[in-house]
Design a protein around this motif. Structure first.
Motif, PDB file in Angstrom:
ATOM      1  N   ASP A  35       0.764  -1.072   0.205  1.00 35.48           N
ATOM      2  CA  ASP A  35      -0.069   0.024   0.095  1.00 35.48           C
ATOM      3  C   ASP A  35       0.930   1.077   0.048  1.00 35.48           C
ATOM      4  O   ASP A  35       1.603   1.535   1.024  1.00 35.48           O
ATOM      5  CB  ASP A  35      -0.892   0.023   1.213  1.00 35.48           C
ATOM      6  N   VAL A  57      -1.342  -2.000  -3.788  1.00 35.33           N
ATOM      7  CA  VAL A  57      -2.275  -2.715  -3.539  1.00 35.33           C
ATOM      8  C   VAL A  57      -2.617  -2.383  -2.236  1.00 35.33           C
ATOM      9  O   VAL A  57      -1.903  -2.079  -1.150  1.00 35.33           O
ATOM     10  CB  VAL A  57      -1.819  -4.482  -3.199  1.00 35.33           C
ATOM     11  N   LYS A  58      -4.025  -1.944  -1.900  1.00 33.71           N
ATOM     12  CA  LYS A  58      -4.573  -1.180  -0.939  1.00 33.71           C
ATOM     13  C   LYS A  58      -4.733  -2.164   0.349  1.00 33.71           C
ATOM     14  O   LYS A  58      -4.819  -3.272   0.153  1.00 33.71           O
ATOM     15  CB  LYS A  58      -5.819  -0.606  -0.987  1.00 33.71           C
ATOM     16  N   GLN A  71      -8.071  -8.243   0.619  1.00 32.00           N
ATOM     17  CA  GLN A  71      -6.597  -8.472   0.534  1.00 32.00           C
ATOM     18  C   GLN A  71      -6.150  -9.557  -0.328  1.00 32.00           C
ATOM     19  O   GLN A  71      -5.218  -9.644  -1.035  1.00 32.00           O
ATOM     20  CB  GLN A  71      -5.962  -8.371   1.849  1.00 32.00           C
ATOM     21  N   LYS A  73      -7.857 -11.595  -2.440  1.00 28.34           N
ATOM     22  CA  LYS A  73      -8.265 -11.331  -3.654  1.00 28.34           C
ATOM     23  C   LYS A  73      -7.327 -10.364  -4.534  1.00 28.34           C
ATOM     24  O   LYS A  73      -6.911 -10.633  -5.550  1.00 28.34           O
ATOM     25  CB  LYS A  73      -9.576 -10.820  -3.875  1.00 28.34           C
ATOM     26  N   SER A  74      -7.062  -9.298  -3.856  1.00 23.89           N
ATOM     27  CA  SER A  74      -5.919  -8.275  -4.668  1.00 23.89           C
ATOM     28  C   SER A  74      -4.536  -8.857  -4.960  1.00 23.89           C
ATOM     29  O   SER A  74      -4.269  -8.420  -6.002  1.00 23.89           O
ATOM     30  CB  SER A  74      -6.040  -6.918  -3.816  1.00 23.89           C
ATOM     31  N   GLN A  75      -4.147  -9.639  -3.977  1.00 24.70           N
ATOM     32  CA  GLN A  75      -2.810  -9.886  -3.940  1.00 24.70           C
ATOM     33  C   GLN A  75      -2.894 -11.158  -5.056  1.00 24.70           C
ATOM     34  O   GLN A  75      -1.931 -11.271  -5.817  1.00 24.70           O
ATOM     35  CB  GLN A  75      -2.360 -10.594  -2.866  1.00 24.70           C
ATOM     36  N   ASP A  77      -4.867 -11.373  -7.490  1.00 28.07           N
ATOM     37  CA  ASP A  77      -5.019 -10.709  -8.992  1.00 28.07           C
ATOM     38  C   ASP A  77      -3.482 -10.222  -9.237  1.00 28.07           C
ATOM     39  O   ASP A  77      -3.444 -10.279 -10.769  1.00 28.07           O
ATOM     40  CB  ASP A  77      -5.734  -9.356  -8.817  1.00 28.07           C
TER      41      ASP A  77
END
Length: 372
Positions: A35, A57-58, A71, A73-75, A77
Motif C-alpha cells: 500500500d 495494493v490497498k 486483500q 483477492k487483490s494479491q 490478482d
C-alpha cells in the motif's frame, strides 16, 4: 518478473527491505506489492531510480475478516497479472494470507518470510489462539509446496518439526557505508533506546532503569526515540508517552526520521533494546554497524546480535538491565572494545552483500512447483 515481495505497509518495506530489493534488482527483476498511498514522493522517486517497481495494493487486511478476504483477492490478482517466478510474503500475518493464495495459484514458487512470532505466539487471548490454530492448519495444508524463511535459530528450531522446507537468513542486510563506524567518547556514557513505542519493545523497563540510576546520582545520559502510533493497540499508553516527554532524566527525541537515524546513533554510545521477542532486530544491527555496544533482552532474535560485543538481560527485569548499564559506566574501556566487536560482527554476518547473495541463491535456483 523474477520475484514479487508482498509487504502490506510501504514504510515498513522502505525502512527494512528497500536496500535488499535494490541490491537484488542488480541481478534479477524484483518488485514489491504494498500500500503506497501514504508513501513520500522522495521515497517513491528513490525506488524508481533503483528500478524497484512498486505495485500498489490497498491494505485492507486490518479491516476484519472481510478486509482480509479482499486483500487475498487483490494479491492473487497481482500474482496472476505479473506471473512471477517467485512470490515472497513478508511477516507472519501477511504469510497467512499468502498461504491461502498458494492453494489457489499453483504455478508459482511461494516463500513465507517469518520476521518473528511476536504476540501471536506468546499471548493467551482467544484471538491469538485462533490465529495460531489457523496458521498451523494452513502450514500443514501448504507445507509440501512452500518454503519458509526464518531469521533466527530459535524460530528455526520452533518450525523445523512443523514444516519441510525451511531456510535461515539472518536479517535484511545492513549497508556499512551508510551506517558508518564512529569511535565513541567514553568520558560520560550515553545510552540510547530507539524503536517503535510499543509495549513489547520494553519501553517501561528502559525508563524505570534510567530513573533508578539517576536517583542514585550515577552519572550517565539517557535518550529515547521512536514512532508512536495512537491507533496501534500494542502502543504504550498515552500516560507513559507523556511521562517520557516530561522526564527529567531522559532526553526524548520523538519520531526520528529515517534520514536522521545515523546521526541519532552517532550521538550516543551504547544501544539498548528490551524486546519481548524479535525476528532479527534491524534497530540493533544498525546500531552495531556504527560501532555501538549492545544491551539487549535475552530473547529470540536479539540474543543472536550479541557475541562479545555487548550484554544480555532478562526481559522485563529492571535490575538485570541496570547491572548491564552499570557495567559500562564502571568500565568505560569496554565501550570502545565492544563497539569494535559490534562492527566486525555486522561486516561478517549481516552486511548487505552477505544477505543479498543468500536471497539470490534461493530465488535464482527456485523451481516451478508445477509445469506452466
Amino acid at each position: 518478473m523474477n520475484s514479487i515481495f508482498f509487504i502490506n505497509d510501504f514504510d515498513y518495506f522502505y525502512s527494512h527491505r528497500f536496500l535488499l530489493l535494490k541490491e537484488l534488482n542488480k541481478c534479477i527483476k524484483v518488485g514489491v506489492a504494498c500500500d503506497a498511498s501514504l508513501a513520500s514522493e522522495d521515497a517513491l522517486k528513490n525506488c524508481k531510480r533503483s528500478n524497484v517497481q512498486i505495485i500498489h495494493v490497498k491494505n485492507t487486511a486490518k479491516d476484519g475478516l472481510l478486509g482480509k478476504l479482499i486483500q487475498c483477492k487483490s494479491q492473487l490478482d497481482v500474482v496472476k497479472k505479473f506471473n512471477p517466478k517467485n512470490v515472497l510474503f513478508v511477516t507472519l500475518e501477511s504469510s497467512v494470507i499468502g498461504m491461502f493464495i498458494s492453494l489457489l495459484e499453483r504455478r508459482t514458487s511461494f516463500f513465507f518470510l517469518i520476521t518473528g512470532f511476536g504476540p501471536f505466539f506468546s499471548k493467551n487471548e482467544i484471538k491469538y489462539a485462533i490465529f495460531r490454530w489457523m496458521t498451523f492448519l494452513l502450514i500443514k495444508i501448504s507445507n509440501s509446496r512452500s518454503k519458509y524463511i526464518v531469521q533466527n535459530t530459535d524460530d528455526n528450531e520452533f518450525l523445523k518439526n512443523k514444516v519441510k522446507n525451511i531456510i535461515l537468513i539472518s536479517g535484511n542486510g545492513i549497508c556499512t557505508e551508510t551506517f558508518r563506524f564512529k569511535k565513541r567518547n567514553t568520558d560520560l556514557p550515553s545510552f540510547l533506546f530507539l524503536s517503535r513505542l510499543v509495549k513489547s519493545k520494553g519501553v517501561d523497563t528502559f525508563i524505570e532503569a534510567a530513573e533508578k540510576i539517576s536517583k542514585n546520582n550515577i552519572k550517565a545520559l539517557f535518550s529515547l526515540g521512536g514512532i508512536y502510533d495512537p491507533l496501534n493497540p500494542e502502543s504504550i499508553e498515552p500516560s507513559v508517552l507523556n511521562k517520557i516527554k516530561n522526564h527529567p532524566n531522559v532526553n526524548y527525541l520523538g519520531a526520528v526520521e529515517r534520514k536522521n537515524i545515523v546521526n541519532a546513533l552517532h550521538s550516543a554510545d551504547i544501544f539498548i533494546l528490551g524486546s519481548e521477542r524479535e525476528g532479527m532486530p534491524q534497530a540493533i544491527l544498525e546500531a552495531a554497524a556504527t560501532g555501538m555496544p549492545i544491551i539487549a533482552s535475552d530473547v529470540p532474535g536479539s540474543r543472536e546480535c550479541i557475541k562479545d560485543n555487548g550484554m544480555l538481560f532478562k526481559y522485563g527485569d529492571v535490575n538485570s538491565l541496570i547491572e548491564c548499564i552499570q557495567m559500562y559506566i564502571n568500565d568505560t574501556d569496554k565501550v570502545e572494545l565492544h563497539g569494535i566487536k559490534s562492527r566486525e560482527l555486522i561486516i561478517s554476518n549481516f552486511e548487505i552483500k552477505v544477505i543479498t547473495n543468500k536471497y539470490l541463491k534461493i530465488l535464482q535456483n527456485s523451481q516451478y512447483l508445477n509445469k506452466r
